[in-house]
Design a protein around this motif. Structure first.
Motif, mmCIF file in Angstrom:
data_model
loop_
_atom_site.group_PDB
_atom_site.id
_atom_site.type_symbol
_atom_site.label_atom_id
_atom_site.label_comp_id
_atom_site.label_asym_id
_atom_site.label_seq_id
_atom_site.Cartn_x
_atom_site.Cartn_y
_atom_site.Cartn_z
ATOM 1 N N PRO A 74 63.638 -5.843 37.938
ATOM 2 C CA PRO A 74 63.916 -5.360 36.488
ATOM 3 C C PRO A 74 62.501 -4.855 35.809
ATOM 4 C CG PRO A 74 63.516 -7.663 36.547
ATOM 5 C CD PRO A 74 63.624 -7.058 37.910
ATOM 6 N N GLY A 75 62.615 -4.239 34.472
ATOM 7 C CA GLY A 75 61.528 -3.660 33.911
ATOM 8 C C GLY A 75 60.871 -5.107 33.454
ATOM 9 N N PRO A 76 59.506 -4.737 33.027
ATOM 10 C CA PRO A 76 58.658 -5.831 32.729
ATOM 11 C C PRO A 76 58.954 -6.632 31.634
ATOM 12 C CG PRO A 76 57.478 -4.004 32.207
ATOM 13 C CD PRO A 76 58.931 -3.563 33.112
ATOM 14 N N VAL A 77 59.729 -6.041 30.789
ATOM 15 C CA VAL A 77 60.179 -6.737 29.361
ATOM 16 C C VAL A 77 61.292 -6.173 28.749
ATOM 17 C CG1 VAL A 77 59.525 -7.339 26.954
ATOM 18 C CG2 VAL A 77 57.579 -7.164 28.814
ATOM 19 N N PRO A 78 62.541 -6.918 28.424
ATOM 20 C CA PRO A 78 63.652 -6.407 28.155
ATOM 21 C C PRO A 78 63.260 -5.416 27.038
ATOM 22 C CG PRO A 78 63.863 -8.611 28.484
ATOM 23 C CD PRO A 78 62.358 -8.317 28.521
ATOM 24 N N GLY A 79 63.606 -4.180 26.845
ATOM 25 C CA GLY A 79 63.732 -3.095 25.973
ATOM 26 C C GLY A 79 64.281 -3.321 24.659
ATOM 27 N N LEU A 80 64.097 -2.946 23.574
ATOM 28 C CA LEU A 80 64.731 -3.075 22.256
ATOM 29 C C LEU A 80 64.963 -1.657 21.596
ATOM 30 C CD1 LEU A 80 66.135 -4.638 20.078
ATOM 31 C CD2 LEU A 80 64.098 -4.679 18.802
ATOM 32 N N VAL A 81 66.353 -1.237 21.351
ATOM 33 C CA VAL A 81 66.821 -0.109 20.709
ATOM 34 C C VAL A 81 67.377 -0.564 19.298
ATOM 35 C CG1 VAL A 81 68.157 1.842 20.818
ATOM 36 C CG2 VAL A 81 67.212 1.244 22.870
ATOM 37 N N VAL A 82 66.881 0.220 18.608
ATOM 38 C CA VAL A 82 67.382 0.110 17.175
ATOM 39 C C VAL A 82 68.189 1.320 16.790
ATOM 40 C CG1 VAL A 82 66.917 -0.272 14.549
ATOM 41 C CG2 VAL A 82 65.538 -1.314 16.344
ATOM 42 N N ALA A 83 69.456 1.074 16.394
ATOM 43 C CA ALA A 83 70.599 2.150 16.068
ATOM 44 C C ALA A 83 70.700 2.490 14.703
ATOM 45 C CB ALA A 83 71.906 1.730 16.503
ATOM 46 N N ALA A 84 70.203 3.655 14.260
ATOM 47 C CA ALA A 84 70.430 4.192 13.032
ATOM 48 C C ALA A 84 71.664 4.585 12.524
ATOM 49 C CB ALA A 84 69.540 5.489 12.897
ATOM 50 N N CYS A 85 71.958 4.552 11.061
ATOM 51 C CA CYS A 85 73.130 4.876 10.441
ATOM 52 C C CYS A 85 73.391 6.432 11.037
ATOM 53 C CB CYS A 85 73.120 5.248 9.018
ATOM 54 S SG CYS A 85 74.211 5.936 8.046
ATOM 55 N N GLY A 86 74.803 6.550 11.491
ATOM 56 C CA GLY A 86 75.376 7.733 12.153
ATOM 57 C C GLY A 86 76.334 8.357 11.648
ATOM 58 N N THR A 87 76.160 8.805 10.119
ATOM 59 C CA THR A 87 77.251 9.330 9.210
ATOM 60 C C THR A 87 77.061 10.851 9.444
ATOM 61 O OG1 THR A 87 75.666 9.578 7.311
ATOM 62 C CG2 THR A 87 77.318 7.805 7.217
ATOM 63 N N GLY A 88 78.491 11.432 9.856
ATOM 64 C CA GLY A 88 78.353 12.943 10.068
ATOM 65 C C GLY A 88 78.406 13.278 11.479
ATOM 66 N N VAL A 89 78.311 12.413 12.424
ATOM 67 C CA VAL A 89 78.392 12.881 13.743
ATOM 68 C C VAL A 89 79.926 13.534 14.201
ATOM 69 C CG1 VAL A 89 78.334 11.744 15.950
ATOM 70 C CG2 VAL A 89 76.789 11.014 14.369
ATOM 71 N N THR A 90 79.731 14.570 14.734
ATOM 72 C CA THR A 90 80.727 15.328 15.406
ATOM 73 C C THR A 90 80.669 15.067 16.981
ATOM 74 O OG1 THR A 90 81.267 16.667 13.420
ATOM 75 C CG2 THR A 90 82.253 17.442 15.449
ATOM 76 N N VAL A 91 81.634 14.703 17.551
ATOM 77 C CA VAL A 91 81.327 14.367 18.895
ATOM 78 C C VAL A 91 81.700 15.797 19.624
ATOM 79 C CG1 VAL A 91 81.970 12.969 21.117
ATOM 80 C CG2 VAL A 91 82.092 12.099 18.803
ATOM 81 N N ASP A 92 80.663 16.648 19.867
ATOM 82 C CA ASP A 92 80.914 17.829 20.393
ATOM 83 C C ASP A 92 79.638 18.206 21.649
ATOM 84 O OD1 ASP A 92 78.657 18.420 18.830
ATOM 85 O OD2 ASP A 92 79.486 20.030 17.638
ATOM 86 N N GLY A 93 79.023 17.343 21.706
ATOM 87 C CA GLY A 93 78.030 16.965 22.709
ATOM 88 C C GLY A 93 76.699 17.821 22.272
ATOM 89 N N MET A 94 76.595 18.559 21.196
ATOM 90 C CA MET A 94 75.538 19.408 20.794
ATOM 91 C C MET A 94 74.270 18.791 20.234
ATOM 92 S SD MET A 94 77.610 22.644 19.486
ATOM 93 C CE MET A 94 76.188 23.721 19.269
ATOM 94 N N LEU A 95 74.543 17.554 19.877
ATOM 95 C CA LEU A 95 73.125 16.823 19.089
ATOM 96 C C LEU A 95 72.604 17.366 18.064
ATOM 97 C CD1 LEU A 95 71.614 15.264 22.470
ATOM 98 C CD2 LEU A 95 73.339 14.384 20.865
ATOM 99 N N ASN A 96 73.617 18.095 17.313
ATOM 100 C CA ASN A 96 72.906 18.954 16.061
ATOM 101 C C ASN A 96 72.945 18.157 14.862
ATOM 102 O OD1 ASN A 96 75.599 19.134 15.847
ATOM 103 N ND2 ASN A 96 75.598 21.634 15.942
ATOM 104 N N GLU A 97 73.556 17.146 14.894
ATOM 105 C CA GLU A 97 73.490 16.398 13.612
ATOM 106 C C GLU A 97 72.200 15.641 13.091
ATOM 107 O OE1 GLU A 97 77.545 16.546 15.492
ATOM 108 O OE2 GLU A 97 75.680 15.506 15.951
ATOM 109 N N ALA A 98 71.940 15.235 11.649
ATOM 110 C CA ALA A 98 70.622 14.822 11.346
ATOM 111 C C ALA A 98 70.186 13.573 12.080
ATOM 112 C CB ALA A 98 70.680 14.746 9.876
ATOM 113 N N VAL A 99 71.135 12.549 12.450
ATOM 114 C CA VAL A 99 70.530 11.454 12.988
ATOM 115 C C VAL A 99 69.956 11.631 14.451
ATOM 116 C CG1 VAL A 99 72.773 10.935 14.143
ATOM 117 C CG2 VAL A 99 71.246 8.910 13.582
ATOM 118 N N TRP A 100 70.331 12.788 14.980
ATOM 119 C CA TRP A 100 69.616 12.969 16.354
ATOM 120 C C TRP A 100 68.607 13.821 16.220
ATOM 121 C CZ3 TRP A 100 72.429 9.635 18.683
ATOM 122 C CH2 TRP A 100 73.787 9.371 18.685
ATOM 123 N N GLN A 101 68.270 14.471 15.090
ATOM 124 C CA GLN A 101 66.896 15.085 14.828
ATOM 125 C C GLN A 101 65.940 14.161 14.472
ATOM 126 O OE1 GLN A 101 67.000 18.258 15.791
ATOM 127 N NE2 GLN A 101 69.274 17.844 16.411
#
Length: 225
Positions: A18-45
């Motif tokens: 395993p990796g040396p220490v368990p990592g932590l990801v914090v998920a931000a608010c995802g309003t306005g996501v359109t699932v088209d694969g393009m990652l062009n919404e504000a949350v991804w930028q």
């Protein structure tokens, strides 16, 4: 900005260390996501994508780099993904790990058990496919799309998993076990390597080396499209 600059080429390994220490990801608010694969919404930028850089299986012949980011709203958990230096090999729908794909592993009660229970999920999303695969068939309402960036050896993807399918009601600061993997294919039909963020090559049977996902500040309800 997503970078496709190659890294130094990793060497062959099948290590389950395993990796040396368990990592932590914090998920931000995802309003306005359109699932088209393009990652062009504000949350991804906003902010940086996280590297899934541990080579736990096979080789990384093209020095590919996998990156991801996570967001959420009251209806869905969203994962955005990018793979650089892609060979654009579309896997079979019945075994999407045998091609280029990304994987999301979830341990909803965050117990990091050495075996999977009913609260644990493995999703695999193949490049060029439109349906997510889950080891126990729990794909009700799941949305997925990938996108080949023009004039670039990069593909991006978006995944939306309903909280109802995951069996939880989301709330700010909630914690879940979590990992992301990238399946690599330079042979046109058989997986030749796998990168992961925090866990091991055994992520599909063992949640004990997952990192953790924390939900950040809440946002208004949104319907993914």
């Amino acid at each position: 900005v997503l970078s496709s600059t190659p890294s130094s080429s990793p060497t062959w390994t099948t290590s389950a260390t395993p990796g040396p220490v368990p990592g932590l990801v914090v998920a931000a608010c995802g309003t306005g996501v359109t699932v088209d694969g393009m990652l062009n919404e504000a949350v991804w930028q906003q902010g940086n994508f996280i590297q899934a850089s541990q080579l736990v299986l096979g080789t990384n012949l093209y020095s590919q780099q996998a990156s991801f980011k996570v967001s959420w709203d009251v209806n869905y958990l969203y994962v955005g993904f990018m793979l650089s230096n892609s060979s654009f090999n579309v896997p079979p729908a019945a075994s999407p790990w045998q091609g280029e794909a990304f994987e999301v592993f979830l341990d909803m009660n965050n117990d990091h058990a050495a075996t999977y229970g009913p609260d644990d999920f493995q999703y695999i999303m193949g490049f060029g496919l439109t349906q997510a695969w889950e080891k126990n068939g729990r794909t009700n309402g799941v949305l997925y799309s990938s996108y080949q960036m023009p004039m670039s050896p990069v593909y991006t993807a978006e995944l939306a998993i309903p909280w109802a399918t995951l069996g939880v009601s989301p709330s700010a600061n909630a914690m879940f076990g979590f990992d992301v993997g990238a399946d690599l294919d330079t042979s046109h039909g058989t997986r030749t390597g796998q990168l992961v963020w925090n866990g091991t090559v055994q992520d599909y049977t063992d949640t004990s080396h997952f990192g953790e996902l924390q939900l950040g500040a809440p946002c208004q309800a949104n319907t993914a499209t």
